[in-house]
Design a protein around this motif. Structure first.
Motif: not given
Length: 186
Positions: A80-82, A150-156, A167-177
């Motif tokens: 939810r941050g910067n 999504f979270c693979d550091p190689a593409h960052h 909105p792009n991060i939330k689905p992954h959080i929800n999936r893991l939860e």
């Protein structure tokens, strides 16, 4: 203790005290790999891990450690941050995925992930283990693959990479939860 004596204590002495003598064992350590190794080896036994939350005048506040829940809460706040916090959240999703796969393997399969080849494995390396865990569905496997990518550091570090928004991060959080709830890990 040196590493060899520590491992002997954890793998031999503690189980001997618990199983052969019915003793309760309390281990205090500030070394994370020791506490993680204790959790792995004693997953089938009733065990609890506690940590000091804070120190007050009246003494320390001691709470049960639920590593996955704690990390999930941290990710939700950072997402939810910067931009810097969101980048951190994406990295922590990777770490949470790694911990989740390890914990689920231990919980469902009854054994820790194979050591030493998976001791320092990343989410993308651990992902195939998730596919082999009894009870995982094709939908869960495909979803977790999406989260790992999504979270693979190689593409960052690629040119044009932009830190994802909430909105792009939330689905992954929800999936893991959702997976952690389904499999009883939180």
């Amino acid at each position: 203790m040196d590493d060899d004596h520590t491992e002997a204590f954890i793998a031999d002495i503690i189980p001997h005290l618990l199983d052969d003598h019915g003793k309760q064992v309390i281990v205090l350590s500030h070394v994370k790999r020791i506490t993680e190794r204790l959790r792995e080896l004693n997953a089938a036994r009733g065990h609890k891990v506690f940590h000091y939350d804070s120190y007050t005048r009246g003494g320390p506040a001691i709470t049960e450690q639920v590593a996955l829940r704690k990390l999930l809460t941290e990710i939700k706040g950072a997402a939810r941050g910067n931009e810097e916090n969101r980048a951190y959240a994406v990295d922590r999703i990777r770490v949470l995925t790694e911990h989740f796969i390890r914990e689920l393997h231990l919980h469902v399969m009854g054994v820790p992930v194979p050591s030493p080849q998976y001791d320092r494995a990343t989410a993308s390396v651990l992902y195939p283990l998730f596919q082999g865990i009894t009870g995982t569905t094709p939908t869960e496997v495909a979803g977790l693959r999406d989260t790992v990518q999504f979270c693979d550091p190689a593409h960052h570090t690629q040119v044009g990479y932009a830190v994802p928004t909430l909105p792009n991060i939330k689905p992954h959080i929800n999936r893991l939860e959702g997976l952690m709830i389904k499999y009883g890990l939180i």
